[in-house]
Each structure stands twice: as structure tokens, then as C-alpha cells.
Design a protein around this motif. Structure first.
Motif, PDB file in Angstrom:
ATOM      1  N   ARG A 191       5.834  -8.223  -2.392  1.00  0.00           N
ATOM      2  CA  ARG A 191       6.386  -8.304  -0.957  1.00  0.00           C
ATOM      3  C   ARG A 191       5.753  -7.387   0.201  1.00  0.00           C
ATOM      4  NH1 ARG A 191      10.918  -5.124  -1.243  1.00  0.00           N
ATOM      5  NH2 ARG A 191      12.156  -6.447  -0.013  1.00  0.00           N
ATOM      6  N   LYS A 192       5.933  -7.896   1.391  1.00  0.00           N
ATOM      7  CA  LYS A 192       5.246  -7.172   2.413  1.00  0.00           C
ATOM      8  C   LYS A 192       5.514  -5.591   2.561  1.00  0.00           C
ATOM      9  CE  LYS A 192       4.011  -7.219   7.412  1.00  0.00           C
ATOM     10  NZ  LYS A 192       4.329  -5.655   7.658  1.00  0.00           N
ATOM     11  N   ALA A 193       6.507  -5.470   2.377  1.00  0.00           N
ATOM     12  CA  ALA A 193       7.199  -4.204   2.375  1.00  0.00           C
ATOM     13  C   ALA A 193       6.606  -3.174   1.337  1.00  0.00           C
ATOM     14  CB  ALA A 193       8.799  -4.027   2.389  1.00  0.00           C
ATOM     15  N   ASP A 194       6.378  -4.075   0.130  1.00  0.00           N
ATOM     16  CA  ASP A 194       5.857  -3.046  -0.706  1.00  0.00           C
ATOM     17  C   ASP A 194       4.406  -2.854  -0.578  1.00  0.00           C
ATOM     18  OD1 ASP A 194       8.242  -3.138  -2.179  1.00  0.00           O
ATOM     19  OD2 ASP A 194       7.539  -4.837  -3.445  1.00  0.00           O
ATOM     20  N   VAL A 195       3.562  -3.758   0.038  1.00  0.00           N
ATOM     21  CA  VAL A 195       2.325  -3.427   0.344  1.00  0.00           C
ATOM     22  C   VAL A 195       2.105  -2.388   1.310  1.00  0.00           C
ATOM     23  CG1 VAL A 195       0.168  -4.630   1.519  1.00  0.00           C
ATOM     24  CG2 VAL A 195       1.657  -5.872   0.112  1.00  0.00           C
ATOM     25  N   ASP A 196       2.950  -2.337   2.438  1.00  0.00           N
ATOM     26  CA  ASP A 196       2.915  -1.045   3.241  1.00  0.00           C
ATOM     27  C   ASP A 196       3.441   0.091   2.612  1.00  0.00           C
ATOM     28  OD1 ASP A 196       2.674  -3.098   5.213  1.00  0.00           O
ATOM     29  OD2 ASP A 196       4.702  -3.126   5.887  1.00  0.00           O
ATOM     30  N   ALA A 197       4.335   0.014   1.661  1.00  0.00           N
ATOM     31  CA  ALA A 197       4.358   1.435   0.784  1.00  0.00           C
ATOM     32  C   ALA A 197       3.464   1.820   0.043  1.00  0.00           C
ATOM     33  CB  ALA A 197       5.599   1.370  -0.036  1.00  0.00           C
ATOM     34  N   MET A 198       2.611   1.006  -0.462  1.00  0.00           N
ATOM     35  CA  MET A 198       1.527   1.212  -1.480  1.00  0.00           C
ATOM     36  C   MET A 198       0.324   1.608  -0.778  1.00  0.00           C
ATOM     37  SD  MET A 198       1.463  -1.727  -4.532  1.00  0.00           S
ATOM     38  CE  MET A 198       1.481  -3.077  -3.322  1.00  0.00           C
ATOM     39  N   ARG A 199       0.016   1.025   0.420  1.00  0.00           N
ATOM     40  CA  ARG A 199      -1.032   1.523   1.292  1.00  0.00           C
ATOM     41  C   ARG A 199      -0.666   2.924   2.104  1.00  0.00           C
ATOM     42  NH1 ARG A 199      -3.568  -4.046   4.097  1.00  0.00           N
ATOM     43  NH2 ARG A 199      -4.466  -4.549   2.400  1.00  0.00           N
ATOM     44  N   ALA A 200       0.555   3.176   2.479  1.00  0.00           N
ATOM     45  CA  ALA A 200       0.763   4.569   2.697  1.00  0.00           C
ATOM     46  C   ALA A 200       0.502   5.648   1.809  1.00  0.00           C
ATOM     47  CB  ALA A 200       2.245   4.587   3.091  1.00  0.00           C
ATOM     48  N   ASN A 201       0.655   5.296   0.568  1.00  0.00           N
ATOM     49  CA  ASN A 201       0.430   5.968  -0.616  1.00  0.00           C
ATOM     50  C   ASN A 201      -1.086   6.023  -1.254  1.00  0.00           C
ATOM     51  OD1 ASN A 201       3.304   7.714  -1.509  1.00  0.00           O
ATOM     52  ND2 ASN A 201       3.683   5.750  -0.990  1.00  0.00           N
ATOM     53  N   GLY A 202      -1.995   5.206  -0.509  1.00  0.00           N
ATOM     54  CA  GLY A 202      -3.443   5.331  -1.080  1.00  0.00           C
ATOM     55  C   GLY A 202      -3.624   4.156  -2.012  1.00  0.00           C
ATOM     56  N   LEU A 203      -2.705   3.159  -2.133  1.00  0.00           N
ATOM     57  CA  LEU A 203      -2.923   2.117  -3.125  1.00  0.00           C
ATOM     58  C   LEU A 203      -3.085   0.984  -2.345  1.00  0.00           C
ATOM     59  CD1 LEU A 203      -0.059   3.300  -5.655  1.00  0.00           C
ATOM     60  CD2 LEU A 203      -2.455   3.541  -5.902  1.00  0.00           C
ATOM     61  N   ALA A 204      -3.543  -0.240  -3.318  1.00  0.00           N
ATOM     62  CA  ALA A 204      -3.609  -1.677  -2.781  1.00  0.00           C
ATOM     63  C   ALA A 204      -4.616  -1.931  -1.756  1.00  0.00           C
ATOM     64  CB  ALA A 204      -2.370  -2.307  -2.464  1.00  0.00           C
TER      65      ALA A 204
END
Length: 306
Positions: A191-204
Motif C-alpha cells: 500500500r502507498k501508505a506503507d511505502v511512505d512509512a517504510m521510507r520514513a524509517n529508512g526501509l524500501a
């Protein structure tokens, strides 16, 4: 009989989570070795990581293997699924860092590479793990179960609030090359919301709209849309095939996953091997081998992808 690849094949790309360049090379290996990852950037005495359920360090986002020296390799599920689906029992996978390249987010490129080199049959009998009675693990609304069956039958059900995914169910028999035809091209999704959250935490950091299906409500954001209307559940099945490959032997059983992920499938293998009365190791005759994944794979059956 056991198999390996005829010759080496390399895959270059980036790690999904690190975003760093990554190269994985599949090489032939002797009978009885199984699948082993080898970190070429490590001390040779500490570099080998067996592709086994007992070496999984559970992670919510991928399958991560670790040896007794703390050397690890992550996101192994897609290349493992390709090896299982092509019927490869022995191989060394040399890798120059901690993460397998994501490529297009599916197993298709790994499958094409393996089959372009060919499968070599070896002068050693093949064994399989036959499930004798049901084994199940449950975490909240998620479950994973293995029950007796004469092939590897994979059944999966998922449910997401995003309308682009919604509720999906599918069942496939993995014999007769069906992994290659039906599952290998299905990409990882989020989900786009999960992508945004992961990138904010240095993932994906290596994730793109080309190597993952990204959805936002009713919209599929990835160019070209879906490869299959039910691509999401197909990819969950692909992951399960790769994670079940960590049993170390082909499985004869019916896998049923409901909202299951990598960790739950690993829990299931732990449960199986902790109960010796729920399985047996059998030597495969010609009829049994013909029912295993990869037993009847043909190059011209590999689907074309954009």
C-alpha cells in the motif's frame, strides 16, 4: 534424481530495502548439499549460510537467513521460489552483500536465468518430506497449515481494505510446471501508505513502481497496472513456495495460508520438525518425482512480461 544447474547464472540489481547494488550468482553444487548462500564479501570461513528453516531470523518484511557467525542474507524468498519451481535441489548462491537483488519484484527473471542454463540431473536419489497429519499455526487472524497430499498443493486467502486488492483466494497444484506458468511473474505488492512509512524509517529504499505493485485505495499506481487480476494472492503463494523451500526437501502436502506471511510459514516449518510423527522422509520414485514442482517445466511456457 537430485538436480543442480548446468552452469552459473548471475543476476544484478538493487536490494529492495537497502537500495544498494546487489549481485547474486547461482552456481552448480554437488548432490546432497542443498541450497547454500555464500557471502563473497565475508571471511570464507564464515561466509556460508544454509537455506534452511532453522537459520531464519524472522523479519516482518522479508525472509532473512543467518548463520552461527552472525552473517546474514535477506529477501531470499523470490530466488528460493524460483529454485523450487524449477526443481533445483542443489546450488550455491554467491552474493556480494546482505540482500538478494529485487529485480522486477517477482521470480520471473530468476526462472528465466535458471532455465536458460538448463537443469542437470545427478546420480543421487531424491528424497521428499511427506506430511502425514495436519499441522497448523495461528497468529490472531492469520494461519498456516499443512495437511497430507500427494503433491505440493498451495492454497491462499488474503483480505486488504484497499479495493485494488480486496479479498482474493486461489489454489494451485505445483506439479507440471504450474509455478512457472501461474506464479513466477507475480510481483510483490504494498500500500502507498506503507511505502511512505517504510521510507520514513529508512526501509524500501530500493523500491520503485517498476519492482513492486503499489496500490492506493482503488488505484494501482504502478505503470501498466496488474499482470493478473489476482496478482496479489499469486505473489503471496509465490512467497509461500519460497519459504517452504527452506524445509530442505521437496514437500508433499497441502499448504493453506490465510493472511499468512514469512514468519508464520517459518513457524509452521518449526512446528512440523518439532513433531516427527507428522511427517516422513521418502525416497522418490519416478511417479513421485513427476508430481514435484519443476518436474515438467518447459522454456516456452515461461510467460512474457512487460
Amino acid at each position: 534424481m537430485q538436480t543442480t544447474v548446468q552452469s552459473s547464472v548471475a543476476f544484478k540489481g538493487v536490494g529492495l530495502h537497502s537500495g544498494q547494488p546487489a549481485c547474486a550468482t547461482i552456481l552448480p553444487a554437488p548432490a546432497g548439499q542443498g541450497i547454500v548462500f555464500r557471502r563473497t564479501d565475508a571471511d570464507p570461513a564464515q561466509a556460508d549460510i544454509p537455506a534452511l528453516w532453522s537459520h531464519v531470523n524472522q523479519s516482518p518484511l522479508c525472509t532473512l537467513l543467518e548463520n552461527e557467525h552472525g552473517m546474514s542474507v535477506s529477501t531470499v524468498e523470490h530466488i528460493m521460489a524460483a529454485l523450487v519451481g524449477c526443481g533445483i535441489h542443489n546450488a550455491v548462491i554467491e552474493i556480494d552483500g546482505p540482500e538478494v537483488p529485487i529485480l522486477d519484484g517477482s521470480s520471473a527473471m530468476f526462472v528465466r536465468g535458471i532455465l536458460s542454463r538448463g537443469v542437470r540431473r545427478m546420480a543421487a536419489p531424491l528424497q521428499a518430506l511427506r506430511i502425514l497429519r495436519p499441522v497448523e499455526v495461528i497468529r490472531g487472524a492469520a494461519s498456516a497449515r499443512l495437511t497430507p497430499h500427494d503433491t505440493l498443493l498451495v492454497e491462499f486467502a488474503i483480505e486488504f481494505e484497499d479495493a485494488a486488492i480486496g479479498t482474493q483466494k486461489k489454489t494451485l497444484n505445483m506439479s507440471n510446471g504450474s509455478f512457472v506458468r501461474e506464479l513466477s511473474t507475480s510481483r510483490t505488492f504494498c500500500r502507498k501508505a506503507d511505502v511512505d512509512a517504510m521510507r520514513a524509517n529508512g526501509l524500501a529504499l530500493g523500491g520503485t513502481l517498476e519492482n513492486a505493485v503499489v496500490v492506493d485505495g482503488e488505484k494501482v499506481l504502478s505503470p501498466g497496472g496488474l499482470r493478473h487480476a489476482d496478482e496479489a494472492v499469486r505473489h503471496k503463494m509465490l512467497d509461500a513456495v519460497g519459504d517452504l523451500g527452506l524445509a530442505g526437501l521437496p514437500i508433499l502436502g497441502h499448504y493453506h495460508g490465510v493472511r499468512a506471511g514469512h514468519a508464520l510459514t517459518n513457524d509452521l516449518l518449526h512446528a512440523v520438525f518439532s513433531q516427527p510423527d507428522c511427517y516422513e522422509i521418502v525416497e522418490c520414485d519416478a511417479a513421485t518425482t513427476a508430481r514435484l514442482p519443476g518436474a515438467d517445466v518447459h522454456w516456452d511456457e515461461i510467460p512474457e512480461v512487460a
